[in-house]
Structure formats: C-alpha cells, structure tokens
Design an enzyme around this catalytic site. Structure first.
Site, PDB file in Angstrom:
ATOM      1  N   GLN A 139       4.108  -6.244 -44.368  1.00 46.35           N
ATOM      2  CA  GLN A 139       3.673  -7.055 -43.224  1.00 46.35           C
ATOM      3  C   GLN A 139       4.881  -7.431 -42.361  1.00 46.35           C
ATOM      4  O   GLN A 139       4.818  -7.385 -41.123  1.00 46.35           O
ATOM      5  CB  GLN A 139       2.949  -8.310 -43.713  1.00 46.35           C
ATOM      6  CG  GLN A 139       2.302  -9.154 -42.617  1.00 46.35           C
ATOM      7  CD  GLN A 139       0.955  -8.630 -42.162  1.00 46.35           C
ATOM      8  OE1 GLN A 139       0.630  -7.474 -42.393  1.00 46.35           O
ATOM      9  NE2 GLN A 139       0.167  -9.460 -41.505  1.00 46.35           N
ATOM     10  N   GLN A 140       5.972  -7.768 -43.008  1.00 48.77           N
ATOM     11  CA  GLN A 140       7.198  -8.089 -42.273  1.00 48.77           C
ATOM     12  C   GLN A 140       7.689  -6.873 -41.489  1.00 48.77           C
ATOM     13  O   GLN A 140       8.073  -6.983 -40.318  1.00 48.77           O
ATOM     14  CB  GLN A 140       8.284  -8.545 -43.249  1.00 48.77           C
ATOM     15  CG  GLN A 140       7.950  -9.799 -44.031  1.00 48.77           C
ATOM     16  CD  GLN A 140       8.883 -10.005 -45.218  1.00 48.77           C
ATOM     17  OE1 GLN A 140      10.006  -9.484 -45.242  1.00 48.77           O
ATOM     18  NE2 GLN A 140       8.416 -10.755 -46.218  1.00 48.77           N
ATOM     19  N   CYS A 144       0.833  -1.207   0.000  1.00 53.17           N
ATOM     20  CA  CYS A 144       0.000   0.000   0.000  1.00 53.17           C
ATOM     21  C   CYS A 144       0.865   1.253   0.000  1.00 53.17           C
ATOM     22  O   CYS A 144       1.254   1.755   1.064  1.00 53.17           O
ATOM     23  CB  CYS A 144      -0.927   0.001   1.203  1.00 53.17           C
ATOM     24  SG  CYS A 144      -2.036  -1.409   1.272  1.00 53.17           S
ATOM     25  N   THR A 183       0.381   3.800  -3.051  1.00 49.80           N
ATOM     26  CA  THR A 183      -0.411   4.796  -3.781  1.00 49.80           C
ATOM     27  C   THR A 183      -1.614   5.264  -2.971  1.00 49.80           C
ATOM     28  O   THR A 183      -2.259   4.488  -2.271  1.00 49.80           O
ATOM     29  CB  THR A 183      -0.884   4.199  -5.115  1.00 49.80           C
ATOM     30  OG1 THR A 183       0.255   3.808  -5.881  1.00 49.80           O
ATOM     31  CG2 THR A 183      -1.701   5.199  -5.915  1.00 49.80           C
ATOM     32  N   GLY A 204      -3.182  -4.280  -4.877  1.00 47.67           N
ATOM     33  CA  GLY A 204      -3.623  -5.615  -5.259  1.00 47.67           C
ATOM     34  C   GLY A 204      -3.656  -6.553  -4.064  1.00 47.67           C
ATOM     35  O   GLY A 204      -2.813  -6.450  -3.164  1.00 47.67           O
ATOM     36  N   GLU A 260       2.980   1.117 -11.095  1.00 50.62           N
ATOM     37  CA  GLU A 260       4.356   1.246 -10.599  1.00 50.62           C
ATOM     38  C   GLU A 260       5.037   2.485 -11.177  1.00 50.62           C
ATOM     39  O   GLU A 260       6.243   2.489 -11.431  1.00 50.62           O
ATOM     40  CB  GLU A 260       5.174  -0.014 -10.916  1.00 50.62           C
ATOM     41  CG  GLU A 260       4.663  -1.278 -10.260  1.00 50.62           C
ATOM     42  CD  GLU A 260       4.769  -1.271  -8.744  1.00 50.62           C
ATOM     43  OE1 GLU A 260       5.565  -0.483  -8.219  1.00 50.62           O
ATOM     44  OE2 GLU A 260       4.038  -2.035  -8.099  1.00 50.62           O
ATOM     45  N   SER A 308       3.014   8.947  -8.165  1.00 51.90           N
ATOM     46  CA  SER A 308       4.441   9.054  -8.456  1.00 51.90           C
ATOM     47  C   SER A 308       5.191   9.872  -7.407  1.00 51.90           C
ATOM     48  O   SER A 308       6.358   9.606  -7.122  1.00 51.90           O
ATOM     49  CB  SER A 308       4.646   9.678  -9.839  1.00 51.90           C
ATOM     50  OG  SER A 308       4.042   8.882 -10.836  1.00 51.90           O
ATOM     51  N   ARG A 358      -2.815 -16.998 -43.519  1.00 47.06           N
ATOM     52  CA  ARG A 358      -3.672 -16.058 -44.256  1.00 47.06           C
ATOM     53  C   ARG A 358      -3.092 -15.778 -45.639  1.00 47.06           C
ATOM     54  O   ARG A 358      -2.005 -15.203 -45.760  1.00 47.06           O
ATOM     55  CB  ARG A 358      -3.786 -14.750 -43.472  1.00 47.06           C
ATOM     56  CG  ARG A 358      -4.717 -13.715 -44.095  1.00 47.06           C
ATOM     57  CD  ARG A 358      -6.155 -14.139 -43.976  1.00 47.06           C
ATOM     58  NE  ARG A 358      -7.082 -13.059 -44.351  1.00 47.06           N
ATOM     59  CZ  ARG A 358      -8.393 -13.209 -44.390  1.00 47.06           C
ATOM     60  NH1 ARG A 358      -8.939 -14.381 -44.074  1.00 47.06           N
ATOM     61  NH2 ARG A 358      -9.184 -12.205 -44.729  1.00 47.06           N
TER      62      ARG A 358
END
Length: 667
Positions: free
Chosen positions: A334-335, A139, A141, A178, A433, A147, A313
């Site tokens: 695409q590459q 705990c 925040t 959490g 974080e 920050s 595809r």
C-alpha cells in the site's frame, strides 16, 4: 477509534508540518490561501454537497461564484499581483476547476495574450480586462486543427482598412474555447493573415464578438455550445465559433513586431518566421504552465485522500480477531502504491513554483517590448520545458488518482470520496493545451536543434547546459541517491540526444524527407529524450531548492521526499538504461529497486504529517474518506443516513410486479 489512530501517526513525524508548508509554499502564500478559504466558507454560494448537478446548474453556480470572486477584488493583474493571483487560483483549482477555469482563461490566457502580443493601442482593452468590464476567451483550436497551430485555416483578410474574418470550411470552425459559449464579449483569435493577396502566416487578433448589453453576437459571427462533458468541465462554457465576412477594425491585429500600414502594406520587425512564432509560442506556454499545477494538485488529492483513508481502514492482522486488524497503511505494498505520488505532489510544486518565477520574468520582458536573441532563446527554452513538464505532470496526476481510487477499495468508488470526480476533472489535462505525445515532439525538436552545439550550449534557465559534457557510465552508488539518479539522467538524456540525432541523420541520408524523419524517430527515441530532459530538470531544481532552503529543520524530510521521487522516476527508465549501456549485469537494477523500497519505507512515519502539509482545508478537499480528523467511517455513514427510507416512485410498480409473479406461481 479512527481519530486517535490518525493522531498516533501524526506524532510519528520528525518535523513540524506547518514549518514544511511555509518552507515549500512561502508564509505569505499560505496566509493568502487561508484568507481565500475563509471568504469562501462565509459565502453560501460556495457551500456544496455530493449531488451531481446538471450542465445548466453547474454553469449557473460557476457564474455566481465568479461574480463573488470579482466582487472581492483580490487582484487585477496576475503578473503585477502574482502572490494574490496564485493563492486564489490554487485554492479555486482545488475547490472546483470549472470555477478556476472561468477566472484563469479570462485573466491569465486572454489577458496575457493581449498584453504580450499587443501594443499601446490595446491599453484600453487591457484595462477593461483587468477591471472585469468584459469577458475574454482564447480561440486557437479548430475542429480540424489543434496541435498543428501553424496550419489553422481561419482567415483574416485586409480589405479597405479593415480585417475580414472567414471560416473557409467545417474543419476551420473554432472550438474548445472556454467562456465562449455564453459569456465572452471579446476573444483572442488566431488566423492566417492575408494582405494584398499574400498569406503572411499565423497571427493573433483581438476582436469583440458580442454586445456586452444584449449579449447578441455581432454580424458575421455564429457561436454555439459544444455539449456535455464529464466532471467539472460541464461548468465550463466551451464554445464553437464560425465567421462569415465578419469585419473588424485594423486595430484588432495584435501588432507587437508586425503591423499593416494605412496604405495596406504588411511590415514586421521580426527577423524570421520562427522568431515571430516564438513570441506566440511563449504566450501559449502560460496555459501549459498552469496545467503542470493541475498534475501537482491531482497528486495532492490522490495522496491526501488515499493515505488518510489507509489509516482509518483496518484489514487483517498477524493473528485473528477484529481487534488485531491493522491499518492498511502498514502494508508495504500500500505504501509502494501511494507514497511515490505523495513525493510527486511536493516535488512538482517546488519545480512549478520556480518555473513560474522564470516565466514571469520572461513575460514581463515581452510585455516591456524587449527584442533580443537572448529573449528569443528564453522563449524556446520556456516552450521546450513547458511542453515536456505538462505531459510528465499530468500523466503522474491522472495515474495517481486511478491508483488512489483502487487503493481505497470499494468505498473509493463512492461519489463522496471525490476520487472519481477528480479523475474525470483531470483526465482532459492530458489533451488540452496540446495532446501530451504531440507536444513532447516540440520539446525534442528544440533539443535536437542543440545537438550540433554540444560543448557550447547556453540557455537562460540553464536546463540544457549539462549536455555540454559527455557523461560517464555507472561505476558505483554513492551515499547520495539523488546525485546518483541525476548522473543516470544525464547519461540517459545525452545518449538519447546523440542516438536520436544520429538516427535522424541516417533516415535523411536514406532519402526520407524531414516530415518522415521527425515521425520515425519518436518511438523509443525522441519521446524518451523529452521525458528524460524534463524529469532531470524537475529533480535538479528540487535539489537546488533543498540546497538553498532556510529552515533546516524540514530539510531532512524533504530530502527523503526527493530521494523517493527521483528513484521512482528513474526506475521507469531501467530497461533503457541497460539498452544504452549505462550499466551491465543485474546488480544496478537490483540496487535501484532496493533503494526505492527503502525510500518508500523511510517515508511511512512521516506520511500523515506530509499529507497535512500539502492537503487543502477540509472545506476545499470535500472528501468523506480524506477528512483531516481521520473519521472516514463516521463521515461515510453521515452521508448514507441522508438516504434512509427514500422510496422511489417505481417501488409501487415493483410491488405490483412481484404480486403478479406470486399469483402466477400459485396457478
């Protein structure tokens, strides 16, 4: 059709993907992950489909999975049993970040904080943490402070041999913790310590918040849930907590380096407030270090799913006819959209593994009680690099998932692709974080503190030593693009450090105060400085890894990967390189982009095997588009057919409505 095609691409590779996996991750790590996956496959609680669960359902299943993991007894201490811990957490991160968070927040954040800031009087609590006899939360925040940790408002006041905790305002209510909403029995809480009417500043404490038998909160504590969140985070019990004259024993103070004597005197062995804060900052870095891995995992998922699907595809071709359509992976665009993130997944993994090694050494020295100038410097460097690497990695990760979703076209938007869920899961990594832009300022603050020491900068991890020499401007490309890229980064970082420092001095001389100066130098200067320093370190550490690699058979392909990663990152700084005078004329930029295009093309025959080397097991991947057998369409249709002829209740109403419309039109 698809399976033979993906096998064809596998055969193009010039290396054995299993050897590459072992070289990058370590054979023991690969073996341990396989064991964890096998255990998960054998337990029904880990089986899942593509349904979206309610918040209550998610939390129930996270709890049941957590219980099963504890029963396995795979590890107790993340520092003494590092390999087992990383194998478990990495597998869980790939499977479900909600389940991983339950474990990580207790053992790696709560437990690490008590170990690093506590003393012998906390040994019993540490033992209970390792035995999972309690559930911990972290705990820090508050509603009004994230920050800016030094200005948190929760208070802990020494009174008659006890500590009295209070929440002085709405903005001081603890939040985003959490495990807190329902499960936590104990918490590490940060508060302003008041002794004899004096505020001694920001300190860490460990307190019990619930009875472990009834799970009722203790007197003077109110705890609640923060409500709904997207993605896997519904399964994480983010809670809020308010204090009203909650009394805790004096032993709640995490007293490594500071304490309150029995007669009520505050004592400390720290030489300065900054040294005291550096211990706390080192503890906070553990969370950021874990989030770097989230960025790596996001790139892994994005490239695995999108590249495998791009083989299955087929769209268009040189001549008409469905039989002449080619895989979309054959298209250079695409590459170009996907391969840089494949290289990022591999390079960030190598970087993060080395960083974990350094951080583990640092934490063990802290836990052993060492106090030295060198360790204080180690803490600052860990903090600087973690505060830079967390933004760089998570930005790449979230970006990769967005690009992969688009590169998979319409099918990428299906729940069964998992790309959309993964975007929701990884999006908050940019803010928890420490919001990314905010913590980059912590990196630049530490770097700017070195500006007057150029020529004699020495740090434990040697990430800043290159700043001791003034770099040269660009002259010509060599045969080694990575060396060329590192030279450019050294110039860029050195120049940004000098110009940012000079701008700060100019602003201060003009009458600006330190706060104003720090804010006005961020845009185009300090933020870029932090990113350049971090990316230089990432590339340099991967280069060092390649120099020391034992299995030479995979070195050439890893060199291709690093070539692409380094050129991809540097190209983003092209404008700044020109502005700083590193190069003039258009040729440097044209050459850089040409080398980038060639690096992308060189990876095409290796792409599927590289994906195989980083991809989680299909059970963990859980994507119809990205399965290893290449049968994307078959897996899609398998899911489609689950919904055949399912008629919702409102269809009867629709039939009646249409009938009324039909009758009305005849009148």
């Amino acid at each position: 059709m698809s399976a033979p095609l993906i096998d064809k691409y596998r055969k193009m590779a010039t290396f054995d993907w299993k050897k590459l996996k072992a070289a990058v991750e370590g054979e023991e790590h690969v073996r341990l992950k396989s064991e964890v996956v096998a255990k998960m496959k054998s337990e029904p609680v880990f089986h899942r489909d593509y349904r979206v669960l309610s918040r209550e359902e998610q939390r129930e299943v996270v709890h049941q999975r957590w219980k099963k993991i504890v029963e396995w007894g795979l590890f107790k201490d993340p520092y003494s049993d590092l390999e087992n811990f990383h194998a478990l957490t990495e597998t869980l991160e790939a499977y479900d970040q909600g389940t991983s968070a339950r474990l990580f927040l207790h053992g790696n954040v709560f437990g690490a904080a008590v170990k690093s800031m506590g003393t012998d009087r906390h040994k019993d609590l540490i033992q209970k943490t390792e035995n999972n006899e309690i559930v911990g939360a972290f705990c820090l925040t508050e509603v009004g402070h994230g920050s800016n940790t030094a200005e948190i408002q929760t208070t802990a006041t020494f009174d008659n041999g006890e500590l009295v905790f209070n929440t002085p305002s709405v903005s001081a209510i603890k939040c985003w913790a959490g495990n807190l909403a329902h499960s936590a029995t104990h918490v590490v809480v940060y508060a302003q310590l008041h002794v004899e009417g004096k505020n001694e500043g920001f300190h860490g404490f460990v307190i019990q918040v619930r009875c472990p038998r009834t799970f009722q909160t203790l007197p003077g504590i109110t705890i609640g849930d923060m409500g709904s969140k997207p993605g896997c985070w519904q399964g994480v019990e983010n809670g809020w907590m308010e204090f009203k004259n909650h009394r805790a024993p004096l032993s709640a103070l995490l007293n490594k380096g500071c304490d309150i004597t029995p007669d009520g005197k505050y004592v400390t062995s720290f030489k300065s407030a900054s040294e005291k804060q550096s211990v706390s900052l080192g503890t906070l870095s553990v969370g950021r270090l874990g989030i770097i891995a989230k960025g790596m995992m996001a790139c892994t998922f994005a490239s695995t799913i999108a590249i495998r699907y791009s083989v299955a595809r087929r769209q268009f071709g040189p001549v008409k006819g469905a039989e002449n359509e080619i895989p979309v992976l054959e298209y250079p665009l695409q590459q170009y959209r996907l391969f840089p993130y494949l290289s990022a997944a591999i390079c960030i993994r190598i970087f993060q593994k080395k960083f974990v090694g350094h951080f583990t050494e640092y934490m063990m020295r802290v836990i052993m009680g060492e106090k030295s100038d060198e360790l204080s410097e180690f803490s600052k460097e860990v903090h600087a690099l973690s505060s830079g690497a967390k933004p760089v990695a998570t930005w790449l990760g979230v970006e990769s998932l967005g690009e992969a979703r688009k590169a998979c076209g319409g099918h990428g938007y299906l729940q069964m692709s998992r790309l959309n869920t993964l975007r929701d899961d990884n999006d908050p990594s940019q803010t928890f974080e420490g919001e990314n832009f905010m913590i980059l300022q912590q990196t630049s603050n530490i770097l700017l503190g070195k500006a007057q020491s150029i020529g004699s900068i020495e740090t434990p991890m040697s990430t800043m030593s290159f700043l001791n020499q003034k770099p040269s401007k660009f002259s010509s490309w060599s045969s080694n693009p990575v060396n060329d890229v590192l030279s450019a980064y050294r110039y860029l970082t050195y120049h940004l450090l000098q110009t940012t420092s000079a701008e700060a001095y100019r602003l201060k001389a003009s009458g600006k105060n330190s706060f104003e100066v720090r804010n006005e130098i961020q845009i185009h200067r300090a933020v870029n400085l932090s990113v350049a320093y971090t990316e230089h370190t990432m590339i340099h550490w991967v280069q060092q890894f390649l120099k020391e690699i034992e299995d030479q058979s995979v070195k050439p392909v890893l060199q291709k990967v690093l070539n692409l990663f380094s050129l991809f990152l540097l190209e983003r700084h092209l404008a700044t390189l020109y502005i700083t005078g590193y190069a003039s004329g258009g040729k440097f930029g044209e050459d850089l982009r040409e080398k980038l295009r060639l690096a992308v093309a060189e990876l095409k025959p290796e792409a599927i095997a590289l994906v195989d080397s980083i991809a989680p097991d299909d059970f963990i991947l859980h994507s119809a588009l990205g399965a290893s057998d290449g049968k994307a369409y078959e897996h899609i249709m398998e899911e489609f057919r689950k919904y055949t002829n399912e008629q919702p209740r409102w269809v009867c109403d629709l039939a009646q409505f249409l009938q009324k419309r039909s009758q009305g039109s005849k009148l």
